[in-house]
Design an enzyme around this catalytic site. Sequence first.
Site, PDB file in Angstrom:
ATOM      1  N   ARG A 113       0.841  -1.191   0.000  1.00  0.00           N
ATOM      2  CA  ARG A 113       0.000   0.000   0.000  1.00  0.00           C
ATOM      3  C   ARG A 113       0.883   1.250   0.000  1.00  0.00           C
ATOM      4  O   ARG A 113       2.054   1.199   0.392  1.00  0.00           O
ATOM      5  CB  ARG A 113      -0.906   0.015   1.241  1.00  0.00           C
ATOM      6  N   ARG A 224      -0.865  -2.223  -6.470  1.00  0.00           N
ATOM      7  CA  ARG A 224      -1.034  -3.307  -5.485  1.00  0.00           C
ATOM      8  C   ARG A 224      -2.050  -4.321  -5.981  1.00  0.00           C
ATOM      9  O   ARG A 224      -1.870  -5.531  -5.825  1.00  0.00           O
ATOM     10  CB  ARG A 224      -1.462  -2.702  -4.147  1.00  0.00           C
ATOM     11  N   HIS A 247      -3.841  -9.099   4.582  1.00  0.00           N
ATOM     12  CA  HIS A 247      -5.292  -9.072   4.786  1.00  0.00           C
ATOM     13  C   HIS A 247      -5.686  -9.936   5.979  1.00  0.00           C
ATOM     14  O   HIS A 247      -5.256 -11.082   6.092  1.00  0.00           O
ATOM     15  CB  HIS A 247      -6.030  -9.610   3.544  1.00  0.00           C
ATOM     16  N   TYR A 256      -9.441 -12.424  -5.234  1.00  0.00           N
ATOM     17  CA  TYR A 256      -8.342 -12.584  -6.180  1.00  0.00           C
ATOM     18  C   TYR A 256      -8.226 -14.029  -6.636  1.00  0.00           C
ATOM     19  O   TYR A 256      -7.963 -14.305  -7.805  1.00  0.00           O
ATOM     20  CB  TYR A 256      -7.030 -12.115  -5.549  1.00  0.00           C
TER      21      TYR A 256
END
Length: 287
Positions: A113, A224, A247, A256
């Site tokens: 990030r 990202r 996460h 994803y």
Amino acid sequence: MRRPELPAAGTGPQAARPAAERAQGREAARSAALDLADRVGRRPVGNVRKLKNGAYRLRFQRYGEMRSHPEIFTTRGEAERVLWKMGADGRADCTQDRRFRALVLLATFASLRWGEVSALRRGDLDLRAGTVRIRAAFVERSTGELVLGPPKSKAGRRVVGIPEGIIPALREHLATYVQDEPGALVFPGAKGGPLRRSGFNTRTRWVDVVKDMGMPGLHFHDLRHTGNMLAAESGAGLKDLMARMGHDNVRAAMIYQHAVRGADKVITDAINKQLQARDVADEMPAG
């Protein structure tokens, strides 16, 4: 409305692509990220001067020789846009400022990030082991104040592997732009302090660069997103993906994973066609 992204870094129809096409997509995404990393530091050689009548003249360098643009411009901004366009299409010489190249590469291929990558210290990079340690992140408040704190989630504190292909760029960056002490910022701002996103966008001309590349509206966070998609394409398990992405939420990593299950979709479609063919055969009258 579909989010802007690097090639082959999205969901939807791409999930159903055959493996060969998805492999080509991964290569396209990789190439686009490398190209973007180079373009954010490219600067055309030239200058804009105001004339006595209030108009502006553009001078640019071509093959090492300074030349005057035949057109006279009514505003400085117009002349500067032409200069940057000439640099982009090769009509003007360019210099290469590589201070942001490693930032784009690391954010993309390590799935970092903005707040995480901008808070990295020299001691967080272990290039021999090929890892980066994320232990803090900058947050910019509405007042403009930058606050250093923990990453976005508990899982945000992590160690991420760095692809070997970008290690040389990081070595060059550390040797050229970073002070030789563990606590030195890896990507400092113009005056040595934390790098603000607005300052990064201005100094790299981010909006114009991504537009020229055919990706208008691409945001830094989409790098990202691309890295997460490439990680999911590797076939890694859910827990490993969550750890790499930082996460806590299983759902985020599953998104994803689901987006790259193209092979399973192809298999399912093939079985369905066989079932449909069998149904047709059963419905046909006997001999």
